[in-house]
Enzyme design. Sequence first.
Site, PDB file in Angstrom:
ATOM      1  N   ALA A 161       6.383 -12.958   8.592  1.00  0.00           N
ATOM      2  CA  ALA A 161       7.579 -12.281   9.080  1.00  0.00           C
ATOM      3  C   ALA A 161       7.332 -11.894  10.524  1.00  0.00           C
ATOM      4  O   ALA A 161       6.675 -10.903  10.820  1.00  0.00           O
ATOM      5  CB  ALA A 161       7.841 -11.029   8.245  1.00  0.00           C
ATOM      6  N   ASN A 171       0.836  -1.210   0.000  1.00  0.00           N
ATOM      7  CA  ASN A 171       0.000   0.000   0.000  1.00  0.00           C
ATOM      8  C   ASN A 171       0.873   1.264   0.000  1.00  0.00           C
ATOM      9  O   ASN A 171       0.361   2.370   0.061  1.00  0.00           O
ATOM     10  CB  ASN A 171      -0.976   0.021   1.195  1.00  0.00           C
ATOM     11  N   THR A 190      18.364  -6.451  10.649  1.00  0.00           N
ATOM     12  CA  THR A 190      18.898  -6.722   9.310  1.00  0.00           C
ATOM     13  C   THR A 190      19.189  -5.389   8.624  1.00  0.00           C
ATOM     14  O   THR A 190      18.489  -4.406   8.868  1.00  0.00           O
ATOM     15  CB  THR A 190      17.868  -7.532   8.499  1.00  0.00           C
ATOM     16  N   TYR A 245       3.720  -2.802  17.838  1.00  0.00           N
ATOM     17  CA  TYR A 245       4.428  -3.706  16.911  1.00  0.00           C
ATOM     18  C   TYR A 245       4.593  -5.085  17.550  1.00  0.00           C
ATOM     19  O   TYR A 245       4.229  -6.098  16.963  1.00  0.00           O
ATOM     20  CB  TYR A 245       5.795  -3.104  16.587  1.00  0.00           C
TER      21      TYR A 245
END
Length: 313
Positions: free
Chosen positions: A115, A33, A176, A146
């Site tokens: 994920a 989005n 990462t 989160y």
Amino acid sequence: MKRILITGCAGFLGSHLSDKFLNEGFDVIGMDNLLTGDMDNIAHLMSEKHFTFYHHDVSTFVHVPGELDYILHFASPASPIDYLKMPIQTLKVGSLGTHNLLGLAKAKNACLLIASTSEVYGDPLIHPQTEDYWGNVNPIGPRGVYDEAKRFQEAITMAYHTYHGLDIRIVRIFNTYGPRMRLNDGRALPAFFGQAIKGEDITVFGDGSQTRSFCYVDDLIDGIYKLLHSNYTLPVNIGNPVEISIKEVAEEVVKLTNSSSKITFLDLPKDDPKVRQPDITKAKEILNWEPKVSRADGLEITYKYFLNKIKNS
Ligand code: UDP
């Protein structure tokens, strides 16, 4: 030809996954989005015969015509700054978005890989973190939107697996870095590189003694690819176990960029984890995976990317 849906395809990890699966001969449907994603990350894919882009928010009903073999759910704001700015969207994409994709996976008889994140461990009391640790999360703190969305995501995905027999994979991703991170996403490495390149003060939060373990993006993508092709349905940590303090990372960036920037120390954000390091025994044993790229090499490649990005902005 196998067909895969990748949500968050215009983001940092989603765009690298799109590259990987196209290279491996998959037909890739990318969905985003563009809340935090960037079309620049997938501009090179738009003319690919086997790549289709859908501009869509997965928190609302997801429709994909035709068959699907796999779904990778990587859509979400993913940096502390982003989810502080977009708390409701963060909660929705991890909960409602995951529910929609579970429904889609069930209807298509597809395997869903979600994920998840080292944030499910919160400010960990076990170090390094193993997959059987349940975590230390503040549900109503700034990171709660989160962390709890991701914990709910794991719970509902596991429920579809046990109740409906859906084929699932759960990757717990640790810090990462690499090309296509957003310069202004507030994360430590993009912040430090941006500041060093522009000669601004490097903003280390707290005294910088908190630790993280940074994985180069190619290693992470390789681990996710291997996990998808395993038949393992419990969570697996994927990350680089080499731990370093944030102050040392800042110093490495200053040295690498040959910058005149000075390090300044600002307040530590609330609930900022004091330590983080993945135990990757499971990934080694089950997937025969471990990271290969050293921090020196990974930071060098990332530096070149940010330098180029800033020059062309
Ligand atoms: N950090 C910092 N300065 C910055 C941005 C982040 O010192 O400008 C610190 C942050 O407080 C945390 C670590 O770097 O301790 C890693 O932060 P990041 O946002 O990259 O991810 P996190 O691992 O906290 O989710």
